[in-house]
Scaffold this motif. Sequence first.
Motif: not given
Ligand SMILES: Cc1cc2nc3c(=O)[nH]c(=O)nc-3n(C[C@H](O)[C@H](O)[C@H](O)COP(=O)(O)OP(=O)(O)OC[C@H]3O[C@@H](n4cnc5c(N)ncnc54)[C@H](O)[C@@H]3O)c2cc1C
Length: 398
Positions: A46, A207, A232
């Motif tokens: 993402s 992370q 998430s």
């Molecule tokens: C150092 C660090 C600390 C963090 N701490 C926390 C924390 O304490 N708590 C927390 O909740 N999170 C935290 N995060 C964020 C966490 O790591 C994730 O990024 C977050 O949970 C989202 O991940 P996901 O897999 O659910 O979403 P993802 O699948 O990564 O998607 C993120 C967003 O992008 C969109 N998306 C995905 N793919 C596409 C695409 N192809 N085109 C368009 N849009 C797209 C999704 O719809 C979504 O809205 C932290 C990140 C870092 C780097």
Amino acid sequence: MLDARTIDIIKSTIPLLESANTALTEHFYRRMFRDNPELKDVFNLSHQASGRQPAALFSAVLAYAKNIDNPAVLGAAVERIAHKHTGFAIQPAQYDIVGHHLLETIRELAPDAATPEVIDAWAQAYGVLAGIFIGREEQLYRANESKTGGWRGTRAFVVKEKQAESEQITSFLLAPADGGPVADYRPGQYLSLHLDAPELVHKEYRQYSLCQAPNGRDYRIAVKREPGGTASNFLHDRIQVGDTLRVLPPAGDFFMDVAADTPVVLISGGVGQTPMRAMLDQLLRQGHPAPIHWLHACENGTQHAFGKDTRARRQAHANLDTHVWYRAPAATDLPAEDFDALGLMDLQAVKDSIHLDDAHYYFCGPLPFMAMVKETLAGWGIADERLHYEMFGPHQQL
Ligand SMILES: Cc1cc2nc3c(=O)[nH]c(=O)nc-3n(C[C@H](O)[C@H](O)[C@H](O)COP(=O)(O)OP(=O)(O)OC[C@H]3O[C@@H](n4cnc5c(N)ncnc54)[C@H](O)[C@@H]3O)c2cc1C
Ligand code: HEM
């Protein structure tokens, strides 16, 4: 070390890099994922789709070229990237793959400029940088392994508690499946989860900031459900108490490091409060004698994670001052026990209490929120060394 001729050649390619901009790194990632699709199980895709990782890599490459004669000035960036890499378990052999695709990208995007001399200079320069990263990452892996309760690679952790902290944020308490202790970390650091399940298209590293002070026994993270987010939603919907998660050791260059007489101002938006909670927990446990300020902004009571806990802590600690903003309180938020002000966070409104000599400021939240905080604090004349922030995604300069 690079010789003067190589340094000159690298510098001569700066205009080329600047004109290509992120097209360079977008091309690089496209060809790398085409030829080495196994890396789709490593990178956060993402961050590719949003363009944030290609932008972060481009900034790093450009900064390296611009400082090729004095790479020491990039020390802080190297440290941050090395920590990030350990959160993805990056291995030395992968540097050859990345190096190969970077050189091929230069050849493909600038066939005329990519003379054998230019390619050779970039190969040398890349080799030096890769050596720095590999060395630092190995140090971090070893340090993690040699700590009491430490380990290398992933370790199985069992979910001991799963608790809704707000409508969108759920916390998970993780303890090692082997029953052993866990390594300490510095409040502000994060854990990386390595998720692998049949319903996930790829393996995913994600992370999550540790949100309690270290205790040697377990780790707590709090995860916000992202609409459409892979990890998430998987964690919220699929992972239950008793399930096992694979976890990499704590990492990150964002951590609290203050003397006992240093005032601390913690500023967060939404789920950005997680690293601050570990810091607050640590400060209160240590009986930090200097003033502590906790500023937090969120939508309303249904989105306000850990609100009751923050209130209880404020009541219990005379040197802790808290200030919470609700953008749009719900009817159920009244009487206003857990918030102090309406609307977006307004730092000017609390300037008299938080603009303190020698205070250190730690902040985290959505990008525009952090930009506002940075601009306001810098506008008050607070030196960069006293401003510390974390990004929940690929790094961007504020
Ligand atoms: C150092 C660090 C600390 C963090 N701490 C926390 C924390 O304490 N708590 C927390 O909740 N999170 C935290 N995060 C964020 C966490 O790591 C994730 O990024 C977050 O949970 C989202 O991940 P996901 O897999 O659910 O979403 P993802 O699948 O990564 O998607 C993120 C967003 O992008 C969109 N998306 C995905 N793919 C596409 C695409 N192809 N085109 C368009 N849009 C797209 C999704 O719809 C979504 O809205 C932290 C990140 C870092 C780097
Ligand atoms: C000299 C070579 C390299 C440079 C300059 C570099 C640079 C970067 C930068 C700037 C970031 C973002 C850091 C941040 O957000 O704080 C990053 C993250 C990352 N790097 Fe590297 N890197 C290099 C080598 C590698 C190698 C060999 C791999 C392994 C395949 C790798 C995998 C990753 C991954 C997986 C991330 C996280 C991506 C994300 O969050 O989406 N990098 N790197």
